[in-house]
Motif scaffolding. Structure first.
Motif, PDB file in Angstrom:
ATOM      1  N   GLN A  90       1.022  -1.260   0.187  1.00 36.10           N
ATOM      2  CA  GLN A  90      -0.062   0.067   0.433  1.00 36.10           C
ATOM      3  C   GLN A  90       1.568   1.204   0.120  1.00 36.10           C
ATOM      4  O   GLN A  90       0.187   2.408  -0.485  1.00 36.10           O
ATOM      5  N   TYR A  91       2.010   1.058   0.041  1.00 35.52           N
ATOM      6  CA  TYR A  91       2.882   2.098   0.460  1.00 35.52           C
ATOM      7  C   TYR A  91       4.276   2.356  -0.410  1.00 35.52           C
ATOM      8  O   TYR A  91       4.880   1.019  -0.349  1.00 35.52           O
ATOM      9  N   VAL A 116       2.017   5.312  -3.124  1.00 31.13           N
ATOM     10  CA  VAL A 116       1.467   5.327  -3.880  1.00 31.13           C
ATOM     11  C   VAL A 116       1.103   6.745  -4.016  1.00 31.13           C
ATOM     12  O   VAL A 116       1.209   7.813  -3.221  1.00 31.13           O
ATOM     13  N   THR A 117       0.395   6.676  -5.104  1.00 34.11           N
ATOM     14  CA  THR A 117       0.488   8.387  -5.607  1.00 34.11           C
ATOM     15  C   THR A 117      -1.450   8.633  -5.677  1.00 34.11           C
ATOM     16  O   THR A 117      -1.451   7.744  -6.053  1.00 34.11           O
ATOM     17  N   ALA A 118      -2.242   9.618  -5.640  1.00 34.41           N
ATOM     18  CA  ALA A 118      -3.801  10.039  -5.946  1.00 34.41           C
ATOM     19  C   ALA A 118      -3.127  10.896  -6.692  1.00 34.41           C
ATOM     20  O   ALA A 118      -3.202  11.840  -7.024  1.00 34.41           O
ATOM     21  N   THR A 157      -2.082  10.957   1.355  1.00 34.87           N
ATOM     22  CA  THR A 157      -0.879   9.934   0.655  1.00 34.87           C
ATOM     23  C   THR A 157       0.412  10.570   1.873  1.00 34.87           C
ATOM     24  O   THR A 157       0.685  11.087   2.280  1.00 34.87           O
ATOM     25  N   SER A 207      -2.282   5.974   2.354  1.00 35.83           N
ATOM     26  CA  SER A 207      -3.267   7.086   2.321  1.00 35.83           C
ATOM     27  C   SER A 207      -4.455   6.940   3.528  1.00 35.83           C
ATOM     28  O   SER A 207      -4.223   5.817   4.189  1.00 35.83           O
ATOM     29  N   ARG A 247     -11.381   4.845  -3.831  1.00 31.95           N
ATOM     30  CA  ARG A 247     -10.076   4.944  -3.873  1.00 31.95           C
ATOM     31  C   ARG A 247      -9.369   3.639  -4.574  1.00 31.95           C
ATOM     32  O   ARG A 247      -8.318   4.093  -5.113  1.00 31.95           O
ATOM     33  N   LEU A 297      -6.289   5.783  -6.417  1.00 29.14           N
ATOM     34  CA  LEU A 297      -4.629   5.413  -5.749  1.00 29.14           C
ATOM     35  C   LEU A 297      -4.064   4.767  -6.452  1.00 29.14           C
ATOM     36  O   LEU A 297      -4.876   3.525  -7.706  1.00 29.14           O
TER      37      LEU A 297
END
Length: 212
Positions: free
Chosen positions: A60-61, A63-65, A122, A182, A204, A208
């Motif tokens: 999960q890390y 990430v970009t949004a 994020t 995030s 979500r 993401l």
């Protein structure tokens, strides 16, 4: 032969027949099974537990949004009112201290008056569930949230909660998600809490993307 005086010499345990110390008694060896058990427990504590917690974080890390122009039946709004609302919510998120790296936000609508506003950030989170609770507690006073319920995002380390509140004179559902990369809150109108929770999971996934 007894020493002078007729009393025999006393031999102490561990001494030889001439009175000198003999070899030390052998210590009893620990059973091999116990040693192997200790080794296995050490391996589990040192390797297994951290790996369990590290796997969701690595997934999960980072990430970009990125807010897509359309999600489900919603289209991104760029009018002045939408920008004012999202700008205010983004600043409030920064003021809580929960913002990490990038702060994002946007407002969506459909052709039937349904509105969805999303604001998030994020960045690495070690305690995503606690961070989500803190954010919803912050919003709870503004929107008089009640009936908070948890929803399953189908992913280890990812949490979602939704509650029903009021925004002015209108009913609103406030949902939030948090994972190791995030955190976001989503305000939804004219939808049930279950319908809102499902849409937040779709948002979500759409917003993401893995950057690592």
């Amino acid at each position: 032969m007894p020493p002078p005086g007729g009393r025999p010499a006393t031999l102490h345990p561990g001494s030889g027949p001439d009175g000198r110390p003999g070899p030390a008694p052998r210590r009893r060896r620990r059973p091999l099974r116990r040693t192997l058990l200790v080794m296995l427990l050490g391996a589990a504590c040192c390797c297994g537990v951290p790996a369990y917690f590290a796997w969701p974080a690595s997934h999960q890390y980072p990430v970009t949004a990125n807010l897509p122009d359309a999600v489900a039946d919603l289209n991104l709004r760029n009018d002045a009112a939408a920008k004012r609302t999202t700008g205010r919510l983004q600043q409030e998120l920064r003021d809580t201290g929960l913002a990490a790296d990038e702060v994002f936000g946007g407002a969506y609508g459909d052709g039937h008056g349904k509105r969805v506003t999303i604001v998030g950030t994020t960045g690495l989170r070690l305690r995503p569930e606690a961070d989500l609770e803190a954010e919803l507690l912050h919003l709870g006073g503004d929107y008089k949230l009640g009936d908070l319920a948890s929803y399953d995002l189908g992913e280890a380390g990812a949490h979602e909660r939704c509650g029903v509140g009021r925004n002015g004179g209108s009913a609103v559902v406030v949902c939030g998600w948090a994972d190791h990369g995030s955190l976001a809150t989503v305000l939804l109108t004219r939808r049930s809490i279950d319908e809102s929770a499902e849409l937040v999971g779709v948002l979500r996934d759409a917003v993401l993307s893995r950057s690592g």
